[in-house]
Motif scaffolding. Structure first.
Motif, short mmCIF file in Angstrom:
data_model
loop_
_atom_site.label_atom_id
_atom_site.label_comp_id
_atom_site.label_asym_id
_atom_site.label_seq_id
_atom_site.Cartn_x
_atom_site.Cartn_y
_atom_site.Cartn_z
N UNK A 347 0.77 -1.16 0.05
CA UNK A 347 0.03 -0.13 0.00
C UNK A 347 0.71 1.28 -0.02
N UNK A 348 1.83 1.19 0.90
CA UNK A 348 2.74 2.21 0.70
C UNK A 348 3.65 2.51 -0.47
N UNK A 349 3.96 1.65 -1.23
CA UNK A 349 4.52 1.80 -2.45
C UNK A 349 3.73 2.27 -3.59
N UNK A 350 2.35 1.93 -3.37
CA UNK A 350 1.29 2.31 -4.31
C UNK A 350 0.88 3.69 -4.18
N UNK A 365 -3.44 4.37 -8.41
CA UNK A 365 -4.85 4.76 -8.14
C UNK A 365 -5.98 3.75 -8.30
N UNK A 366 -5.82 3.24 -9.47
CA UNK A 366 -6.55 2.15 -9.70
C UNK A 366 -6.69 0.79 -8.80
N UNK A 367 -5.31 0.48 -8.54
CA UNK A 367 -5.10 -0.65 -7.58
C UNK A 367 -5.48 -0.37 -6.26
N UNK A 368 -5.18 0.82 -5.85
CA UNK A 368 -5.52 1.19 -4.53
C UNK A 368 -7.19 1.26 -4.11
N UNK A 369 -7.80 1.84 -5.14
CA UNK A 369 -9.22 1.74 -5.41
C UNK A 369 -9.73 0.46 -5.15
N UNK A 370 -9.23 -0.53 -5.93
CA UNK A 370 -9.62 -1.81 -5.84
C UNK A 370 -9.60 -2.51 -4.56
N UNK A 371 -8.36 -2.33 -4.05
CA UNK A 371 -7.83 -2.81 -2.56
C UNK A 371 -8.81 -2.39 -1.49
N UNK A 372 -9.25 -1.16 -1.51
CA UNK A 372 -10.23 -0.71 -0.53
C UNK A 372 -11.45 -1.24 -0.81
N UNK A 373 -12.11 -1.41 -2.08
CA UNK A 373 -13.32 -2.12 -2.26
C UNK A 373 -13.16 -3.45 -1.78
N UNK A 374 -12.13 -4.19 -2.10
CA UNK A 374 -12.20 -5.68 -1.64
C UNK A 374 -12.10 -5.80 -0.28
N UNK A 375 -11.25 -5.04 0.20
CA UNK A 375 -11.12 -5.05 2.03
C UNK A 375 -12.35 -4.55 2.23
N UNK A 376 -13.09 -3.78 2.12
CA UNK A 376 -14.27 -3.21 2.63
C UNK A 376 -15.36 -4.41 2.28
#
Length: 379
Positions: A347-350, A365-376
Motif C-alpha cells: 500500500x505504501x509503495x502504491x 490509483x486504480x490498484x488502491x481503489x480496488x484494494x479498498x473495495x475488496x477489503x471493505x
C-alpha cells in the motif's frame, strides 16, 4: 396538385457500436428494424402516399445476409411505396448490396431503388420521385445539381428530388467537389425543375436555406451523442404553392451526456440519485463527464455507483481524459483497513506512485481503489 409523403434517411442497418455489450447491441440493432416497421404505422396514421429514404439504408455494402433479409421483412409490412437512395455507405458500386442475391430475391415489390440519376419514378400521375444516387464513395461532382440539370419543368407535375451529402452552408470542407450547393438547389426549385429536396447524411433534423423546401430529416433512430434532434421523420405536405414539413417522433433510444463535479461523498451520492432517476435506462446510452479530486475510498464508492449503473443502462462511457478526475490517496483512506506486513508495505509503495505523474499514477490509483473495495467487502 398536392401530395403528402414521409421523408426519412440514414437507417444504417447493420451498424455496430464498440461501447455496447452483446445484449445491448442486439437490442439496439433490433430497434432500428422496429423503427422501420413503425414508419409504416406513422405513414398509415398520417395518410402518406409514399416514403422517400434519402440514403444510407445499410451501414455498408458488406452487411450480412440476415441484415438484408430483416430489412426486406420490415419494409414488406409498410403499406405505401418506398423509394430508397443508395449513398456513401451503400453506393451502387460493383459490390452493391442492391445487386446482391438476398436483396434481389426478397425485395418487396413496392420498394424501389433510385438507381438512375434524374430518372423519374412515377408514384401516380403528376407525382414523381427523382434520385441522385452515389455510384462510389467519392463522387467528383454535386450529384443533386447534376441530376437537376437533366430535368425540365413540367406543368402539373410535382417532383421530389432525393439527395445525400453535406451542403456548402454547413460543410467545413469547401474543396470537396461533391458538396451540395444550396444556391443551385434553390435556383432549381425556383425554376420548377423539382419542388422539394429530401436530403440525408446529417443525422439531425435540419432545415436548409430560405426556400422552406430543403430539409435533412435526420436518422429515424438515435445514432450518436452529437445529434441535435434525432429519431424523427418528416411528414411533408407538398404542392406547387408551398411546403409544410412536420416532424414526428419515431426513435425510442437516447444518447445522453451528463457532466458533474465530484469532489466529495455528497457529490457522489447526488450522482447516484441522478442516475437512479433516469428513465428507460435499458434504451439509454450515457456519457459521463466527471471532474474533481477524490480520495481512494470516495473513488471506490464512485466505481460502485458506476458499476451498478452499468448493469442497468444500455451503456455508460466516460467523456474526456482521466486527468479530469484526479485520485489523491490520503491517510484517512486506510485507517480502518487493518493491513499489516506485505499488504501494508505494498500500500505504501502504491501510495507513493499515486502521488506521481502519468500513467503509473493512474494505475496505482486504480490498484488502491480496488484494494479498498475488496477489503471493505471482506469486512
Amino acid at each position: 396538385m398536392q401530395t403528402r409523403f414521409m421523408h426519412t434517411s440514414d437507417w444504417q442497418l447493420g451498424v455496430t457500436r464498440q461501447f455496447l455489450n452483446d445484449d445491448s447491441q442486439a437490442r439496439w440493432a433490433e430497434a432500428r428494424f422496429e423503427g422501420i416497421r413503425n414508419l409504416g404505422r406513422i405513414a398509415k396514421e398520417e395518410k402518406c402516399e409514399f416514403i422517400v429514404v434519402a440514403g444510407d439504408i445499410f451501414e455498408s455494402n458488406q452487411v450480412d445476409r440476415r441484415t438484408v433479409l430483416k430489412a426486406c421483412d420490415a419494409m414488406a409490412g409498410i403499406p405505401v411505396p418506398i423509394y430508397l437512395l443508395p449513398a456513401n455507405h451503400d453506393p451502387l458500386d460493383a459490390g452493391s448490396v442492391f445487386n446482391g442475391k438476398p436483396w434481389r430475391d426478397r425485395r418487396p415489390t413496392h420498394v424501389h431503388v433510385l438507381d438512375t440519376p434524374a430518372q423519374a419514378k412515377e408514384v401516380r400521375a403528376g407525382i414523381e420521385v427523382i434520385g441522385a444516387p452515389w455510384t462510389s464513395k467519392r463522387p467528383l461532382t454535386d450529384l443533386v445539381a447534376t441530376a437537376a440539370s437533366a430535368l425540365q419543368p413540367e406543368p402539373g407535375v410535382l417532383r421530389i428530388m432525393v439527395g445525400h451529402g453535406a451542403v456548402d452552408q454547413l460543410s467545413p470542407d469547401r474543396d470537396n467537389p461533391a458538396v451540395i450547393c444550396v444556391a443551385d438547389a434553390e435556383k432549381s426549385l425556383q425554376e420548377g425543375r423539382y419542388h422539394y429536396l429530401a436530403l440525408g447524411d446529417r443525422h439531425s433534423l435540419t432545415p436548409i436555406g430560405t426556400s422552406g423546401r430543403i430539409f435533412y430529416s435526420g436518422t429515424h433512430e438515435a445514432y450518436d451523442f452529437d445529434e441535435v434532434n434525432p429519431g424523427k421523420v418528416l411528414i411533408v405536405d407538398l404542392s406547387a404553392d408551398g411546403v409544410t414539413a412536420s416532424p414526428r417522433q419515431n426513435g425510442v433510444w437516447r444518447f445522453l451526456v451528463h457532466e458533474a463535479q465530484v469532489s466529495t461523498a455528497e457529490d457522489i451520492e447526488a450522482l447516484s440519485r441522478h442516475l437512479d432517476a433516469v428513465p428507460d435506462k435499458e434504451r439509454t446510452i450515457l456519457k459521463l463527464g466527471l471532474v474533481g479530486t477524490l480520495g481512494i475510498q470516495a473513488h471506490a464508492r464512485l466505481e460502485e455507483v458506476e458499476e451498478h449503473a452499468r448493469e442497468l443502462f444500455a451503456a455508460i462511457v466516460r467523456s474526456g481524459s482521466r486527468s479530469e478526475l484526479v485520485v489523491m490517496p490520503d491517510g484517512a483512506d486506510f485507517e480502518n483497513l487493518s493491513l499489516a506486513g506485505f499488504a501494508a508495505s505494498a500500500v505504501e509503495k502504491l501510495r507513493a506512485q499515486a502521488r506521481g505523474e502519468g500513467a503509473e499514477r493512474d494505475k496505482a490509483a486504480d490498484a488502491l481503489s480496488l484494494l479498498v473495495r475488496l477489503v471493505g467487502r471482506a469486512a
